[in-house]
Design an enzyme around this catalytic site. Sequence first.
Site, PDB file in Angstrom:
ATOM      1  N   SER A 131      -9.938   6.346  -2.736  1.00 15.46           N
ATOM      2  CA  SER A 131      -9.026   5.565  -3.567  1.00 15.46           C
ATOM      3  C   SER A 131      -9.714   5.069  -4.828  1.00 15.46           C
ATOM      4  O   SER A 131     -10.898   4.785  -4.830  1.00 15.46           O
ATOM      5  CB  SER A 131      -8.496   4.362  -2.793  1.00 15.46           C
ATOM      6  OG  SER A 131      -7.687   3.576  -3.656  1.00 15.46           O
ATOM      7  N   LYS A 185      -6.472   5.408   4.773  1.00 10.16           N
ATOM      8  CA  LYS A 185      -6.105   5.610   3.356  1.00 10.16           C
ATOM      9  C   LYS A 185      -4.581   5.529   3.191  1.00 10.16           C
ATOM     10  O   LYS A 185      -4.070   4.959   2.223  1.00 10.16           O
ATOM     11  CB  LYS A 185      -6.625   6.966   2.844  1.00 10.16           C
ATOM     12  CG  LYS A 185      -6.140   7.302   1.435  1.00 10.16           C
ATOM     13  CD  LYS A 185      -6.648   6.318   0.413  1.00 10.16           C
ATOM     14  CE  LYS A 185      -6.046   6.225  -0.940  1.00 10.16           C
ATOM     15  NZ  LYS A 185      -5.203   7.126  -1.560  1.00 10.16           N
ATOM     16  N   HIS A 188      -3.649   2.009   3.241  1.00  8.75           N
ATOM     17  CA  HIS A 188      -4.029   1.416   1.947  1.00  8.75           C
ATOM     18  C   HIS A 188      -2.893   1.635   0.950  1.00  8.75           C
ATOM     19  O   HIS A 188      -2.496   0.721   0.226  1.00  8.75           O
ATOM     20  CB  HIS A 188      -5.327   2.066   1.440  1.00  8.75           C
ATOM     21  CG  HIS A 188      -5.595   1.855  -0.024  1.00  8.75           C
ATOM     22  ND1 HIS A 188      -4.925   2.567  -1.011  1.00  8.75           N
ATOM     23  CD2 HIS A 188      -6.420   1.019  -0.676  1.00  8.75           C
ATOM     24  CE1 HIS A 188      -5.343   2.156  -2.202  1.00  8.75           C
ATOM     25  NE2 HIS A 188      -6.257   1.226  -2.029  1.00  8.75           N
ATOM     26  N   ASN A 189      -2.358   2.837   0.936  1.00 12.38           N
ATOM     27  CA  ASN A 189      -1.277   3.132  -0.005  1.00 12.38           C
ATOM     28  C   ASN A 189       0.006   2.371   0.344  1.00 12.38           C
ATOM     29  O   ASN A 189       0.713   1.910  -0.546  1.00 12.38           O
ATOM     30  CB  ASN A 189      -1.004   4.638  -0.049  1.00 12.38           C
ATOM     31  CG  ASN A 189      -2.038   5.366  -0.898  1.00 12.38           C
ATOM     32  OD1 ASN A 189      -3.172   4.909  -1.027  1.00 12.38           O
ATOM     33  ND2 ASN A 189      -1.675   6.489  -1.470  1.00 12.38           N
ATOM     34  N   GLU A 192      -0.481  -0.897  -0.941  1.00 17.04           N
ATOM     35  CA  GLU A 192      -0.369  -0.797  -2.413  1.00 17.04           C
ATOM     36  C   GLU A 192       1.114  -0.847  -2.837  1.00 17.04           C
ATOM     37  O   GLU A 192       1.476  -1.541  -3.785  1.00 17.04           O
ATOM     38  CB  GLU A 192      -1.028   0.525  -2.833  1.00 17.04           C
ATOM     39  CG  GLU A 192      -0.879   0.941  -4.279  1.00 17.04           C
ATOM     40  CD  GLU A 192      -1.461   2.352  -4.511  1.00 17.04           C
ATOM     41  OE1 GLU A 192      -2.610   2.613  -4.123  1.00 17.04           O
ATOM     42  OE2 GLU A 192      -0.747   3.212  -5.075  1.00 17.04           O
TER      43      GLU A 192
END
Length: 481
Positions: A131, A185, A188-189, A192
């Site tokens: 990222s 990941k 994480h998105n 986000e």
Amino acid sequence: MSSEKAQIAVTGLAVMGRNLARNLARNGFRVAVHNRSQGRTDALIEQFGHEGEFTAAADLPALVEALEQPRKIIIMVKAGEPTDAVIEELVPLLDEGDIVVDAGNAHFADTRRREDALKAKGLHFVGAGVSGGEEGALNGPSIMPGGSTFAYAALEPMLTKISAHVGGEACCVHVGPDGAGHFVKMLHNGIEYADMQLIAEAYDLLRHVLGLSATEIADVFREWNSGDLESFLIEITAEVLSQVDESTGQPFVDVVLDQAEQKGTGRWTVQVALDLGIPVSGMAEAVFARSLSGDVVRRQAAAGALAGPSASDAKLDVDRAAFIDDVRHALYSSKLVAYAQGFDAIRAASDQYGWDIDLGAMATIWRGGCIIRARFLDRIKEAYDRDAALPSLLVDDYFKDAVVSGQDAWRRVVAAAATAGVPAPGFSAALSYYDGLRAERLPAALIQGLRDLFGAHTYHRVDREGAFHLDWSGDRTEQSA
Ligand code: 6PG
């Protein structure tokens, strides 16, 4: 160009792959590079060849040939079929013990499948979340590698060196086996997405309820960035809101079409969380809000037809400074809920797939390099240090104090949004989650009653063990089920 064999290779030299290769070379590693169309490889060598020791490979056999063993090859191509196509071509060229790294935004289920298939051939497959966008790839991303401990040990010196660092610590840690890295990941998105939706709602409320200009709101975000909210996304919000469109002189944000796009990782997060049975309402509302924004047909049909306060009469008679501070509380509390939900999902997946993910370490590697980097991630690490089995981040003392002390403001903001007709699905879903989580009794009891009445689905009682069914259509006696 080097005469020694390269230590690592990168195939797929679009901007992310190119920048990762440059980052490796700038950090002193010998890098072999390859791209399906040779032009990108040539351009990389021509423009950046002086940055380190590169070996240009015309095809995959040449790339494999250029590497010392065990070979380490990073694939940086589009997720999905293009990744499978490269793997298929690469695998017959490799020897036992070689390591293939997929640094794209793959779905973790694909990573699990690929890891399994390569393991059967004696190869290591590492699904590594990366990222930080182009800038991060070049100057230090946050890296979330999954896969075998052997593969991570071989990659660790390189990955930790090229990753971002915070307080001397690398933003890279072995997440866990097979798909663990890509799962984290993906989460994480998802976070986000939630984070950006909440920021957008805060902006919208300040704009319509207070009637602030884009530049004034930029100043508000700039100030917020010096407190608990300090983060990359808050910082760049101030930047985007201060931007003036060159051709019209209007705020940039006013000339951009209000239809948010998505490549799919936020949607995946929500789909996976549904399967895990973990409420990720912040992320779900963020995905739905993007879908609604892009649903031009229905928006046009409803715009003149559905009555309610319009943007021009949304302005409320509230104290400016007090409302700004209320929105700050609502934003922070809703953000804490989104992170709490995200970490619940990571824990649930870790349990389901046997990944044994260290939750505190995930907060640590998100402190730098990545899109959601933020000051308060230290607080998450501290919370899990205090209690690794914490059932929800929201019950940790720090988080509890933040949401409890901010709740009056949070409620006022959600109420103001409803009164003014400003959509705030993220703020209100987060507040409902908070109220649902803390409720002593939920109306789920009624749902159980309804299910038993129409489908004999049974229910449990508060005062006795066992499952029961009521004879709804008969004499309504209770039976043990
Ligand atoms: C990152 C970003 C990166 C990308 C998102 C954008 O961590 O560097 O998350 O992966 O910017 O995938 O996603 P959408 O296009 O779906 O908003």
